[in-house]
Motif scaffolding. Structure first.
Motif, PDB file in Angstrom:
ATOM      1  N   PHE A   1       0.721  -1.368   0.111  1.00 20.66           N
ATOM      2  CA  PHE A   1       0.652  -0.269  -0.196  1.00 20.66           C
ATOM      3  C   PHE A   1       0.910   1.355   0.094  1.00 20.66           C
ATOM      4  N   ARG A   2       0.204   2.578  -0.412  1.00 17.66           N
ATOM      5  CA  ARG A   2       1.206   3.551  -0.122  1.00 17.66           C
ATOM      6  C   ARG A   2       0.306   5.150  -0.117  1.00 17.66           C
ATOM      7  N   GLN A   3       0.815   5.649   0.245  1.00 19.49           N
ATOM      8  CA  GLN A   3       0.182   7.738   0.967  1.00 19.49           C
ATOM      9  C   GLN A   3       0.894   8.256   1.081  1.00 19.49           C
TER      10      GLN A   3
ATOM     11  N   LYS B   1      -2.671  12.676   1.948  1.00 25.76           N
ATOM     12  CA  LYS B   1      -4.227  11.422   1.206  1.00 25.76           C
ATOM     13  C   LYS B   1      -4.525  10.213   1.683  1.00 25.76           C
ATOM     14  N   GLU B   2      -5.422   9.692   1.373  1.00 25.04           N
ATOM     15  CA  GLU B   2      -5.638   7.863   2.517  1.00 25.04           C
ATOM     16  C   GLU B   2      -3.999   7.381   1.718  1.00 25.04           C
ATOM     17  N   ARG B   3      -4.523   6.615   2.495  1.00 25.67           N
ATOM     18  CA  ARG B   3      -3.317   5.413   1.720  1.00 25.67           C
ATOM     19  C   ARG B   3      -4.355   4.580   1.015  1.00 25.67           C
ATOM     20  N   GLU B   4      -3.243   3.994   0.129  1.00 30.13           N
ATOM     21  CA  GLU B   4      -3.965   3.275  -1.336  1.00 30.13           C
ATOM     22  C   GLU B   4      -3.915   1.682  -1.251  1.00 30.13           C
TER      23      GLU B   4
ATOM     24  N   ALA C   1       5.419   8.085  -1.844  1.00 30.00           N
ATOM     25  CA  ALA C   1       4.608   8.379  -1.459  1.00 30.00           C
ATOM     26  C   ALA C   1       5.022   7.249  -0.457  1.00 30.00           C
ATOM     27  N   ASP C   2       4.293   7.565   1.355  1.00 29.27           N
ATOM     28  CA  ASP C   2       5.126   6.640   2.091  1.00 29.27           C
ATOM     29  C   ASP C   2       4.694   4.904   1.393  1.00 29.27           C
ATOM     30  N   TYR C   3       5.190   3.787   1.526  1.00 28.01           N
ATOM     31  CA  TYR C   3       5.073   2.895   0.968  1.00 28.01           C
ATOM     32  C   TYR C   3       5.163   1.696   2.281  1.00 28.01           C
ATOM     33  N   TYR C   4       3.767   0.979   2.039  1.00 29.62           N
ATOM     34  CA  TYR C   4       4.172   0.173   3.516  1.00 29.62           C
ATOM     35  C   TYR C   4       3.627  -1.958   3.104  1.00 29.62           C
TER      36      TYR C   4
ATOM     37  N   ARG D   1      -8.835  -4.443   2.113  1.00 32.66           N
ATOM     38  CA  ARG D   1      -7.401  -3.270   2.770  1.00 32.66           C
ATOM     39  C   ARG D   1      -7.164  -3.519   3.985  1.00 32.66           C
TER      40      ARG D   1
END
Length: 122
Positions: free
Chosen positions: A37-39, A43-46, A92-95, A107
């Motif tokens: 996922f990324r945020q 913005k919201e996490r997607e 983005a930050d990637y998770y 999700r």
């Protein structure tokens, strides 16, 4: 409790590539579905991509399809995200995340890493 640790983020120019890695602390996660996922700031996490326990099934967000590839190495308890043709909007930050079930559209994963930052300059 299982832990996930991401690495591989950094600064890259548009059109470049990065490979993110996610190390899982528990061997039991080899039977889990996993995802990225990324945020982005503000913005919201997607959702980005997901993979089932043995790598036989994958699913991608339309925004990354054809550019990103998710893979895993269960022998090493590792998850990867190969990112090619990067765009500034990929910043983005990637998770990484893990869940017992492989459900397209899921999700609310069971376990989450702390994230790694990706910045794509134009």
């Amino acid at each position: 409790q299982a832990q996930l640790v991401e690495s591989g983020g950094g600064l890259v120019q548009a059109g470049g590539s990065l490979r993110l890695s996610c190390a899982a602390s528990a061997r039991t996660l080899s039977s889990y579905a996993m995802g990225w996922f990324r945020q982005a700031p503000g913005k919201e996490r997607e959702f980005v991509a997901q993979i089932n326990w043995n790598g036989g099934s994958t699913h991608y967000a339309d925004s990354v399809k054809g550019r990103f590839t998710i893979s895993r190495d269960n022998a090493k308890n590792m998850l990867y995200l190969q990112m090619n043709s990067l765009k500034p909007e990929d910043t983005a930050d990637y998770y990484c995340a893990a869940d017992r079930a492989y459900v397209v559209g899921l999700r609310n994963y069971d376990y989450w890493g702390q994230g790694t930052q990706v910045t794509v300059s134009s």
